[in-house]
Scaffold this active site. Sequence first.
Site, mmCIF file in Angstrom:
data_model
loop_
_atom_site.group_PDB
_atom_site.id
_atom_site.type_symbol
_atom_site.label_atom_id
_atom_site.label_comp_id
_atom_site.label_asym_id
_atom_site.label_seq_id
_atom_site.Cartn_x
_atom_site.Cartn_y
_atom_site.Cartn_z
ATOM 1 N N GLY A 78 0.804 -1.213 0.000
ATOM 2 C CA GLY A 78 0.000 0.000 0.000
ATOM 3 C C GLY A 78 0.833 1.256 0.000
ATOM 4 O O GLY A 78 2.032 1.223 0.026
ATOM 5 N N PRO A 120 3.988 -3.227 -4.505
ATOM 6 C CA PRO A 120 5.352 -3.349 -4.004
ATOM 7 C C PRO A 120 5.918 -2.125 -3.308
ATOM 8 O O PRO A 120 7.065 -2.166 -2.863
ATOM 9 C CB PRO A 120 6.146 -3.596 -5.291
ATOM 10 N N CYS A 121 5.151 -1.055 -3.188
ATOM 11 C CA CYS A 121 5.808 0.171 -2.739
ATOM 12 C C CYS A 121 6.303 0.107 -1.295
ATOM 13 O O CYS A 121 7.162 0.872 -0.892
ATOM 14 C CB CYS A 121 4.951 1.402 -2.957
ATOM 15 N N ARG A 122 5.765 -0.830 -0.503
ATOM 16 C CA ARG A 122 6.248 -0.920 0.880
ATOM 17 C C ARG A 122 7.188 -2.089 1.086
ATOM 18 O O ARG A 122 7.634 -2.356 2.188
ATOM 19 C CB ARG A 122 5.055 -1.136 1.815
ATOM 20 N N THR A 123 7.461 -2.809 0.017
ATOM 21 C CA THR A 123 8.277 -4.014 0.146
ATOM 22 C C THR A 123 9.610 -3.704 0.787
ATOM 23 O O THR A 123 10.034 -4.385 1.721
ATOM 24 C CB THR A 123 8.497 -4.684 -1.225
#
Lengths: 146, 207
Positions: free
Chosen positions: A146, B163-166
């Site tokens: 998110g 994927p932005c918080r991966t």
Amino acid sequence: MAEAEEKPLASPQSEGRGEGGEEAPEGAAEGGGAAGAVDPAPPPAGSPGTEEPAGDAKKKIDVLLKAVGDTPIMKTKKWAVERTRTIQGLVDFIKKFLKLMASEQLFIYVNQSFAPSPDQEVGTLYECFGSDGKLVLHYCKTQAWG
Amino acid sequence: EDCFLEEKRFKQYCEEFIKHSQQIGDGWEWRTSKDLGDGYLSKTHFQVRNRNIPRDLKEKNNDNIERTLFTDVEEPLDDSQTAGVCATEEVIRYEYHVLYSNSYQVPVLYFRACFLDGRPLTLEEIWKSVHACYQARLLEGPWDTITQQEHPLLGQPFFVLHPCRTNEFMSSVLSSSRKHSRYTNYIILWLSTVGPVVGLNLPLSYA
């Protein structure tokens, strides 16, 4: 992350009252975090009885919970957990104990390198990864997407 | 502390991953795209799902998920009432791909799912099938979690786990394990964490 003094293995703690706390605590002399912790959440509906029949083989395993990163550290780190408890159950328990919201994400890792699936039983994990009579699990509160 | 994954390392970790998968027959393979020479991990598996699994599986946290799947449903579906649903148990074919994202410098999980008759699952159905463990978070922001996108190499619509918080969550765990000089396969750590959200579980032997 400062490590609090660890409780001796000889007197494992029963799970906090949030989890169907009908059973008599083991090693009752240990006041510790479990009894003193404010845990207003009611036991989950339908959770199985946690009473341990006298004389039966050990149905609980010792789990040591370690926080990763900025995750809050639990006052009580050592818990006696039923073998059939799933990772999901443990996650719910830790979240209640740390007073996290249901929507916050908490992940549990074994060997700091692998996240067992939510339906994995801790008993199996103990068989595979336990040492010195306990299973060490790292937990991490984080946003994973998110 | 950032733990970005370089593409070369991505390929190395994938290679190790495939090796283990082959040892245990877990079905993962490495595919390369004809034009670009980029590679990705791929696996197909079938899953039986009971549509009436209660939302809140927390109440059954001591039940094995398989037992829940094959339990008699309390409210049998009636064909005439529920459009488009013929059975209370369905077989769904899942296809998972792990690609490397140059822009995020992390691996990304793409997947698609369809019923045996070929009908693809809708985004709504995919959201509904997210593990109970993660439903609360999903409901907060479903569009942040799983959306539909074009597969970068195949050009077909796939679902993707954002994927932005991966990097964020990987960094937390990795810096801890690296502090203890523990070797960790990034792909195994990452996939074991995000996979279960969308029905992909890695056997314990990967650990």
